[in-house]
Design an enzyme around this catalytic site. Structure first.
Site, PDB file in Angstrom:
ATOM      1  N   HIS A 159       0.835  -1.203   0.000  1.00  0.00           N
ATOM      2  CA  HIS A 159       0.000   0.000   0.000  1.00  0.00           C
ATOM      3  C   HIS A 159       0.873   1.257   0.000  1.00  0.00           C
ATOM      4  CE1 HIS A 159      -3.814  -2.202   1.609  1.00  0.00           C
ATOM      5  NE2 HIS A 159      -3.437  -2.585   0.408  1.00  0.00           N
TER       6      HIS A 159
ATOM      7  N   ASP B 242      -6.946  -3.642   3.104  1.00  0.00           N
ATOM      8  CA  ASP B 242      -7.233  -5.006   2.664  1.00  0.00           C
ATOM      9  C   ASP B 242      -8.038  -5.698   3.757  1.00  0.00           C
ATOM     10  OD1 ASP B 242      -5.844  -4.693   0.331  1.00  0.00           O
ATOM     11  OD2 ASP B 242      -4.083  -5.823   0.973  1.00  0.00           O
TER      12      ASP B 242
ATOM     13  N   HIS C 155      -8.784 -11.889  -0.758  1.00  0.00           N
ATOM     14  CA  HIS C 155      -9.097 -10.720   0.065  1.00  0.00           C
ATOM     15  C   HIS C 155      -9.775  -9.658  -0.782  1.00  0.00           C
ATOM     16  CE1 HIS C 155      -5.380  -9.263  -1.875  1.00  0.00           C
ATOM     17  NE2 HIS C 155      -5.703  -8.036  -1.478  1.00  0.00           N
TER      18      HIS C 155
ATOM     19  N   HIS D  32      -9.443  -5.640  -1.638  1.00  0.00           N
ATOM     20  CA  HIS D  32      -8.664  -4.408  -1.573  1.00  0.00           C
ATOM     21  C   HIS D  32      -9.648  -3.268  -1.793  1.00  0.00           C
ATOM     22  CE1 HIS D  32      -5.110  -1.784  -2.410  1.00  0.00           C
ATOM     23  NE2 HIS D  32      -5.947  -1.188  -3.252  1.00  0.00           N
TER      24      HIS D  32
END
Length: 226
Positions: A22, A31, A116, A118
């Site tokens: 990031h 996330d 996941h 984002h």
């Protein structure tokens, strides 16, 4: 901004601001670690600016970033929200979405080291899908750090929360699940999988299993070669 996944779900922040990957345009992203097939919803009312759902590729490699499935929703005030790594997308550019409306299902496409979501708030300064992030807060949580558990609102119709993750008109005025009830094992959306989504999810799961098998086979081959 609202919580970007469907009602009754609780997931941890696996990466916060200005850490790991990031950086630069993603400095202020979050996330959320979650299994493939989790319903993802629009964090606020807006208009879908961009959407992609045709990719089946993903790996823990920056070179794979171009293969991410995504949705970008434009909001009032010159900001937009970006959602990445979908296994399936159910909205199209130009479509108006409500806060809490289903936009797709989480996945592992693009530059992803595990399933996941984002999520980031960005400034609407360019026509691409990766505009620069801007500082933002999540309703009820502020700026959550890594390992913070984030809970979406409880399921059911209330005056300040549209029905989440459901397009079934016949059930539009019914509670999707008892308030406060945890999701059942294998349940992909509140009250069950929305009509038409089962085939999408089954296909995504098969692709994920095939990709994992191919990766495992490649790893074994590399060991033998060495």
């Amino acid at each position: 901004m609202g919580v970007p996944f469907a009602c009754g779900r609780v997931f941890p922040v696996s990466q916060g601001h200005d850490t790991g990957s990031h950086l630069q345009n993603d400095t202020y992203a979050w996330d959320f670690r979650m299994p493939v097939g989790t319903p993802i919803v629009s964090a606020e009312e807006g208009v879908v600016r961009l959407a992609r759902g045709d990719s089946t590729q993903g790996a823990c490699d920056p070179k794979m970033a171009q293969y991410a499935n995504y949705v970008v929703v434009a909001h009032a005030g010159g900001v937009e929200t970006q959602y990445l790594h979908f296994s399936a997308v159910v909205v199209k550019p130009g479509e108006k979405v409500r806060k809490g409306q289903l936009i797709g299902y989480s996945g592992n496409t693009g530059w992803s080291c595990g399933p996941h979501l984002h999520f980031k708030v960005a400034r609407s300064v360019g026509s691409g899908w990766n505009n620069p992030s801007t500082p933002a807060l999540i309703a009820g949580y502020g700026d959550p750090m890594r390992d913070t558990l984030i809970a979406a609102p409880a399921c059911g119709n209330t005056g300040d929360m549209p029905v989440m993750a459901a397009h079934d008109a016949a059930r539009a005025n019914e509670s999707l699940a008892p308030v406060g009830a945890p999701p059942r094992e294998g349940e992909q959306a509140a009250g069950g999988i929305p009509a038409g989504a089962k085939a999408i999810l089954e296909g995504a799961q098969k692709r994920e299993q095939s990709r994992a098998a191919d990766y495992a086979g490649g790893s074994r081959q590399a060991v033998r070669t060495e």
